[in-house]
Enzyme design. Structure first.
Site, PDB file in Angstrom:
ATOM      1  N   ARG A   1       0.814  -1.230   0.000  1.00 16.81           N
ATOM      2  CA  ARG A   1       0.000   0.000   0.000  1.00 16.81           C
ATOM      3  C   ARG A   1       0.847   1.280   0.000  1.00 16.81           C
ATOM      4  O   ARG A   1       0.390   2.341   0.388  1.00 16.81           O
ATOM      5  CB  ARG A   1      -0.977   0.026   1.175  1.00 16.81           C
ATOM      6  CG  ARG A   1      -1.948  -1.118   1.156  1.00 16.81           C
ATOM      7  CD  ARG A   1      -3.164  -0.816   2.010  1.00 16.81           C
ATOM      8  NE  ARG A   1      -4.097  -1.911   1.926  1.00 16.81           N
ATOM      9  CZ  ARG A   1      -4.172  -2.892   2.811  1.00 16.81           C
ATOM     10  NH1 ARG A   1      -3.375  -2.891   3.847  1.00 16.81           N
ATOM     11  NH2 ARG A   1      -5.050  -3.846   2.638  1.00 16.81           N
TER      12      ARG A   1
ATOM     13  N   LYS B   1       2.255  11.675 -10.791  1.00 20.03           N
ATOM     14  CA  LYS B   1       1.414  10.799 -11.622  1.00 20.03           C
ATOM     15  C   LYS B   1       2.192   9.523 -11.918  1.00 20.03           C
ATOM     16  O   LYS B   1       3.361   9.566 -12.292  1.00 20.03           O
ATOM     17  CB  LYS B   1       1.068  11.483 -12.945  1.00 20.03           C
ATOM     18  CG  LYS B   1      -0.082  12.466 -12.840  1.00 20.03           C
ATOM     19  CD  LYS B   1      -0.510  12.918 -14.215  1.00 20.03           C
ATOM     20  CE  LYS B   1      -1.658  13.917 -14.130  1.00 20.03           C
ATOM     21  NZ  LYS B   1      -2.008  14.484 -15.452  1.00 20.03           N
TER      22      LYS B   1
ATOM     23  N   GLU C   1       7.879  19.342 -24.059  1.00 25.72           N
ATOM     24  CA  GLU C   1       7.238  19.707 -22.782  1.00 25.72           C
ATOM     25  C   GLU C   1       7.668  21.112 -22.344  1.00 25.72           C
ATOM     26  O   GLU C   1       6.901  21.831 -21.696  1.00 25.72           O
ATOM     27  CB  GLU C   1       7.569  18.688 -21.682  1.00 25.72           C
ATOM     28  CG  GLU C   1       7.017  17.279 -21.926  1.00 25.72           C
ATOM     29  CD  GLU C   1       5.494  17.156 -21.757  1.00 25.72           C
ATOM     30  OE1 GLU C   1       4.842  18.112 -21.311  1.00 25.72           O
ATOM     31  OE2 GLU C   1       4.960  16.079 -22.091  1.00 25.72           O
TER      32      GLU C   1
ATOM     33  N   LYS D   1       5.559  23.752 -12.711  1.00 27.72           N
ATOM     34  CA  LYS D   1       4.734  22.563 -12.466  1.00 27.72           C
ATOM     35  C   LYS D   1       4.430  22.400 -10.969  1.00 27.72           C
ATOM     36  O   LYS D   1       3.299  22.076 -10.583  1.00 27.72           O
ATOM     37  CB  LYS D   1       5.420  21.312 -13.015  1.00 27.72           C
ATOM     38  CG  LYS D   1       4.555  20.083 -12.842  1.00 27.72           C
ATOM     39  CD  LYS D   1       4.861  18.971 -13.774  1.00 27.72           C
ATOM     40  CE  LYS D   1       3.838  17.852 -13.554  1.00 27.72           C
ATOM     41  NZ  LYS D   1       4.100  16.677 -14.346  1.00 27.72           N
TER      42      LYS D   1
ATOM     43  N   GLU E   1      -5.859  17.168 -10.324  1.00 25.76           N
ATOM     44  CA  GLU E   1      -6.300  17.580 -11.660  1.00 25.76           C
ATOM     45  C   GLU E   1      -7.814  17.805 -11.764  1.00 25.76           C
ATOM     46  O   GLU E   1      -8.486  17.247 -12.624  1.00 25.76           O
ATOM     47  CB  GLU E   1      -5.846  16.540 -12.703  1.00 25.76           C
ATOM     48  CG  GLU E   1      -5.820  17.102 -14.104  1.00 25.76           C
ATOM     49  CD  GLU E   1      -5.127  16.180 -15.104  1.00 25.76           C
ATOM     50  OE1 GLU E   1      -3.949  15.855 -14.915  1.00 25.76           O
ATOM     51  OE2 GLU E   1      -5.792  15.790 -16.057  1.00 25.76           O
TER      52      GLU E   1
ATOM     53  N   ARG F   1      -4.590  21.866 -13.062  1.00 29.36           N
ATOM     54  CA  ARG F   1      -3.584  20.906 -13.560  1.00 29.36           C
ATOM     55  C   ARG F   1      -3.872  20.442 -14.983  1.00 29.36           C
ATOM     56  O   ARG F   1      -2.982  19.998 -15.685  1.00 29.36           O
ATOM     57  CB  ARG F   1      -3.473  19.714 -12.600  1.00 29.36           C
ATOM     58  CG  ARG F   1      -2.306  18.811 -12.960  1.00 29.36           C
ATOM     59  CD  ARG F   1      -1.894  17.859 -11.864  1.00 29.36           C
ATOM     60  NE  ARG F   1      -0.774  17.051 -12.283  1.00 29.36           N
ATOM     61  CZ  ARG F   1      -0.071  16.271 -11.493  1.00 29.36           C
ATOM     62  NH1 ARG F   1      -0.370  16.187 -10.219  1.00 29.36           N
ATOM     63  NH2 ARG F   1       0.937  15.545 -11.962  1.00 29.36           N
TER      64      ARG F   1
ATOM     65  N   ASN G   1      -1.899  19.539 -19.703  1.00 32.48           N
ATOM     66  CA  ASN G   1      -2.178  18.591 -20.793  1.00 32.48           C
ATOM     67  C   ASN G   1      -2.239  19.273 -22.154  1.00 32.48           C
ATOM     68  O   ASN G   1      -2.629  18.643 -23.139  1.00 32.48           O
ATOM     69  CB  ASN G   1      -3.505  17.865 -20.524  1.00 32.48           C
ATOM     70  CG  ASN G   1      -3.433  17.051 -19.259  1.00 32.48           C
ATOM     71  OD1 ASN G   1      -2.395  16.491 -18.942  1.00 32.48           O
ATOM     72  ND2 ASN G   1      -4.527  17.002 -18.509  1.00 32.48           N
TER      73      ASN G   1
ATOM     74  N   HIS H   1      -1.595  17.554 -25.456  1.00 28.14           N
ATOM     75  CA  HIS H   1      -1.559  16.108 -25.206  1.00 28.14           C
ATOM     76  C   HIS H   1      -2.773  15.363 -25.745  1.00 28.14           C
ATOM     77  O   HIS H   1      -2.690  14.172 -26.014  1.00 28.14           O
ATOM     78  CB  HIS H   1      -1.430  15.831 -23.704  1.00 28.14           C
ATOM     79  CG  HIS H   1      -0.046  16.086 -23.171  1.00 28.14           C
ATOM     80  ND1 HIS H   1       0.546  17.322 -23.227  1.00 28.14           N
ATOM     81  CD2 HIS H   1       0.863  15.264 -22.585  1.00 28.14           C
ATOM     82  CE1 HIS H   1       1.761  17.245 -22.681  1.00 28.14           C
ATOM     83  NE2 HIS H   1       1.969  16.007 -22.289  1.00 28.14           N
TER      84      HIS H   1
ATOM     85  N   HIS I   1      -1.661  12.503 -27.853  1.00 29.86           N
ATOM     86  CA  HIS I   1      -1.893  11.103 -27.445  1.00 29.86           C
ATOM     87  C   HIS I   1      -2.679  10.348 -28.505  1.00 29.86           C
ATOM     88  O   HIS I   1      -2.441   9.156 -28.734  1.00 29.86           O
ATOM     89  CB  HIS I   1      -2.667  11.053 -26.124  1.00 29.86           C
ATOM     90  CG  HIS I   1      -1.793  11.203 -24.912  1.00 29.86           C
ATOM     91  ND1 HIS I   1      -2.302  11.423 -23.656  1.00 29.86           N
ATOM     92  CD2 HIS I   1      -0.453  11.169 -24.758  1.00 29.86           C
ATOM     93  CE1 HIS I   1      -1.313  11.507 -22.786  1.00 29.86           C
ATOM     94  NE2 HIS I   1      -0.183  11.365 -23.431  1.00 29.86           N
TER      95      HIS I   1
ATOM     96  N   HIS J   1       6.790  10.044 -27.296  1.00 29.23           N
ATOM     97  CA  HIS J   1       5.787  10.869 -26.635  1.00 29.23           C
ATOM     98  C   HIS J   1       6.041  12.372 -26.828  1.00 29.23           C
ATOM     99  O   HIS J   1       5.146  13.121 -27.223  1.00 29.23           O
ATOM    100  CB  HIS J   1       5.732  10.500 -25.152  1.00 29.23           C
ATOM    101  CG  HIS J   1       4.838  11.380 -24.364  1.00 29.23           C
ATOM    102  ND1 HIS J   1       3.472  11.370 -24.523  1.00 29.23           N
ATOM    103  CD2 HIS J   1       5.117  12.329 -23.437  1.00 29.23           C
ATOM    104  CE1 HIS J   1       2.950  12.266 -23.715  1.00 29.23           C
ATOM    105  NE2 HIS J   1       3.924  12.854 -23.043  1.00 29.23           N
TER     106      HIS J   1
END
Ligand code: GLY
Length: 355
Positions: free
Chosen positions: A115, A137, A179, A218, A228, A232, A236, A239, A243, A254
């Site tokens: 956990r 993330k 980025e 960031k 998010e 946040r 993206n 993206h 994506h 990417h």
């Protein structure tokens, strides 16, 4: 060397960046602990002495195949089984030493094992230093959908040392610049710095400086919106379409798809009257210094993969973050057919060399 603190309601994380960050911090972070280090075959080959002399002395080193294909559940299961057989305990520390793939999958394993065990990210690519290692993330891909299984799990420490950039292939540097330019579309100071230095975007000294700026931007966003629910989402930018093309065409990496996605989304933003053409051109000029934008023949079909993006909450609409004014992104929602037809129009114009 500088430290950026990320304190949220649920976590406290710090990013130490700059030359010397690795040598001054990693030995102490490994001392008197059982550690488990995940890296990939490329990083291991290049930096073998670091693994032998530091990480292997305090625990196991687990090497996964380099590349995006490793972000799957069988590689994840391999990591978890290796953690178990190395005797990892709850007070042990996982080190993720590599690019975005290693950071995402090792971070996910660290969040699941017992956990959650301590996590230190050691990003070795430009892209992972300016973006993916910061903010917690973690993810793997499933059934061809990117990052669909994952957690928010903050690393206790991120060590972003530019020494790793000296061995990066030029293509990897360009991916990281994707980025960085994205962050420039979100932050006025970074935008101005990019414009002032556009002739030397790939210079080592410029990169060392801008890495800190991107991390600080960031961190600020993550502190305000860790999960998010609003702000946040701005991270993206580029993206959604990036994506979608990445899922469909696969061939590029990417960061390259982020640049391509940003280009197509800038076209949409201008077409929908959200972004002034002059501002869009200044960003496009940066993008075109890094990558040639493909005029995809089946762009209209490819972009429909965006409907599978987890950021998309309504089936009939595509949500995009687009640059509106300098330092001011905006969310744009378009019905799927309209989104696809503007993307097709952009590809057609590119094909006819009209852009
Ligand atoms: N890479 C975008 C984010 O971390 O939110």
């Amino acid at each position: 060397m500088k430290t950026v603190e990320i304190n949220t309601a649920t976590c406290s994380s710090r990013v130490i960046c700059g030359e010397g960050a690795f040598n001054e911090n990693i030995p102490a972070l490994c001392r008197d602990k059982l550690t488990f280090t995940v890296t990939d075959s490329n990083v291991y080959r290049i930096y073998r002495p670091l693994f032998d002399d530091i990480f292997a002395k305090s625990g196991a080193v687990h090497v996964i195949p380099a590349g995006e294909k490793s972000k799957n559940y069988s590689v994840l299961l391999g990591i978890l089984k290796a953690m178990l057989s190395s005797g990892l305990k709850r007070n042990s520390t996982v080190f993720a030493v590599g690019g975005g793939v290693v950071g995402d999958i090792a971070g996910l394993a660290a969040s699941l094992y017992m956990r959650g065990v301590h996590l230190v990210q050691v990003p070795t690519t430009l892209l992972s230093q300016v973006d993916s290692s910061v903010g917690g993330k973690t993810a793997i891909d499933l059934c061809g959908i990117k990052n669909i299984v994952g957690t928010f799990y903050q690393p206790e420490t991120v060590i972003a040392d530019p020494m790793f950039l000296s061995t990066l292939p030029a293509r990897e540097v360009r991916c990281g610049l994707g980025e960085i330019i994205k962050t420039g579309a979100l932050n006025k100071d970074i935008y101005n710095k990019l414009q002032q230095n556009k002739e030397k975007l790939e210079d080592a000294d410029f990169l060392k400086d801008i890495i800190y700026d991107c991390i600080a931007h960031k961190a600020d966003v993550v502190i305000k919106d860790e999960r998010e629910s609003g702000l946040r989402k701005t991270l993206n930018l580029g993206h959604t379409t990036g994506h979608a093309f990445e899922l469909y065409y696969k061939r590029k990496s990417h960061g390259e798809f982020v640049l391509i996605g940003m280009y197509y989304e800038l076209y949409i933003a201008v077409r929908c009257g959200i972004c002034a053409p002059e501002y869009a051109d200044s960003l496009i000029n940066l993008i075109k210094r890094i990558i040639k934008i493909p005029a995809y023949a089946d762009a209209e079909k490819a972009c429909l993969m965006a409907a599978y993006d987890k950021k998309n909450v309504r089936a009939e609409e595509i949500s995009l973050m687009v640059p509106a004014k300098i330092g001011q992104p905006e969310e744009l929602r378009l019905p799927v057919p309209k989104y696809a037809s503007i993307i097709a129009e952009c590809a057609a114009q590119l094909k006819e060399n009209r852009l």
